[in-house]
Design an enzyme around this catalytic site. Sequence first.
Site, short mmCIF file in Angstrom:
data_model
loop_
_atom_site.label_atom_id
_atom_site.label_comp_id
_atom_site.label_asym_id
_atom_site.label_seq_id
_atom_site.Cartn_x
_atom_site.Cartn_y
_atom_site.Cartn_z
N ARG A 104 0.88 -1.18 0.00
CA ARG A 104 0.00 0.00 0.00
C ARG A 104 0.91 1.21 0.00
NH1 ARG A 104 -5.43 1.70 3.31
NH2 ARG A 104 -6.21 0.16 1.84
N HIS A 131 -7.40 0.57 -6.57
CA HIS A 131 -7.65 -0.22 -5.35
C HIS A 131 -8.38 -1.51 -5.76
CE1 HIS A 131 -7.96 -1.24 -1.27
NE2 HIS A 131 -8.88 -0.40 -0.83
N GLN A 134 -10.40 -3.97 -3.34
CA GLN A 134 -11.72 -3.48 -2.91
C GLN A 134 -12.79 -3.87 -3.92
OE1 GLN A 134 -12.46 -1.58 0.06
NE2 GLN A 134 -14.50 -2.24 -0.57
N ASP A 222 -17.08 7.59 -2.43
CA ASP A 222 -15.85 7.45 -1.65
C ASP A 222 -15.53 8.84 -1.09
OD1 ASP A 222 -13.46 6.49 -0.56
OD2 ASP A 222 -12.37 6.51 -2.46
N CYS A 262 -16.41 2.06 0.10
CA CYS A 262 -15.29 1.21 0.54
C CYS A 262 -14.92 1.46 2.00
CB CYS A 262 -14.08 1.44 -0.36
SG CYS A 262 -13.40 3.10 -0.29
N ARG A 290 -14.12 -8.19 2.02
CA ARG A 290 -12.68 -8.05 1.77
C ARG A 290 -11.96 -9.32 2.22
NH1 ARG A 290 -10.49 -2.98 1.54
NH2 ARG A 290 -8.68 -4.13 0.81
N1 NVA Z 1 -9.82 6.91 -1.94
C1 NVA Z 1 -9.50 6.48 -0.60
C2 NVA Z 1 -9.81 5.03 -0.39
C3 NVA Z 1 -9.55 4.53 1.00
C4 NVA Z 1 -9.79 3.06 1.15
C5 NVA Z 1 -8.04 6.78 -0.31
O1 NVA Z 1 -7.20 6.52 -1.17
O2 NVA Z 1 -7.74 7.28 0.78
N1 CP Z 2 -11.47 0.23 2.21
C1 CP Z 2 -10.21 0.16 2.67
O1 CP Z 2 -9.27 -0.17 1.95
O2 CP Z 2 -10.08 0.44 3.99
P1 CP Z 2 -8.73 0.65 4.81
O3 CP Z 2 -8.09 1.92 4.32
O4 CP Z 2 -9.17 0.72 6.24
O5 CP Z 2 -7.82 -0.52 4.56
#
Ligand code: NVA
Ligand code: CP
Length: 304
Positions: A104, A131, A134, A222, A262, A290
């Site tokens: 990540r 992502h 997800q 989101d 998500c 998930r």
């Molecule tokens: N668009 C958000 C998704 C979090 C799971 C981010 O990247 O922070």
């Molecule tokens: N939806 C998601 O990826 O959540 P987290 O950022 O908590 O892992």
Amino acid sequence: MRHFLRLWDLTREEARAILARARELKARREEMRREHPGPLFGRTLALVFDKASTRTRVSFEVGMMELGGHTLYLHASTTQLGRGEPPEDTARVLSRMVDVIAVRTHAHATLERFAAFSSVPVINALTDAHHPCQLLADVLTFEEHRGEIAGATIAWVGDGNNMAHSWIEAAALFGFRLRLACPEGFAPDAALVEEARRRGADVALVGAPEEAALGADAVVTDVWASMGQEEEAEARRRAFAGYQVDGRLMRLAAPDAIFLHCLPAHRGEEVAAEVLEGPQSVVWDEAENRLHTQKALLLFLLGA
Ligand code: NVA
Ligand code: CP
């Protein structure tokens, strides 16, 4: 050896097989937890994260444990990556010791550099661009509630961000209609939209949230400011005014439409509390899924 950096790394048949496996793992979870040794006994997953996470971390750790394997959580702040060791070196070292790596990070290019030098499968656990994990959960959740997603209409309301990009790839992979309503200046990557259409996807960028939501089978949103955009949060709140998924918008969708997010969610920003907590919201199922989909993904990538 296969990586999963974006949804398009899978064929439609492979994605379908992973979802079928996830349904089976979900149905047989209790029984499988008592099986020894689990199918991934003796295998190790490394989570290389330099952003926060609740769902992704927990679903990978619990999933790996339930399959009999082990997980190492490596946050950049406590590894040499955080002190400038290149992803190429980290990837070569980790892949001598672990069996699969989930990353990540911010730039998608960092993930690609990591994958290029890893001799074990690398999974995208979220980048600024995609992502994909997800989306496996989201498609499973849609199908649990509304049946086959092929031919359905999905409305995306909000930022043209990493989640929007993965929904665009999913539209091509699974064959559903996707209508995105994003404020001016926050549209998804135009080249990706074009490539999705070239692959046969029915993806439309529409002007207003109402236009996207009208008759849709699912309304999805989101956060307005993703991780790494904290500084822009206030400006984004202004730019996204009118893009909240509220009860009025949900009433424009199909009567049995579901609401997906998500998570984490910001009540009163991208989603009204009445929707998030309302009868059409399936976000807790989505979060649980998930676990099941990533277990199926791990088994697929590790050939188990
Ligand atoms: N668009 C958000 C998704 C979090 C799971 C981010 O990247 O922070
Ligand atoms: N939806 C998601 O990826 O959540 P987290 O950022 O908590 O892992």
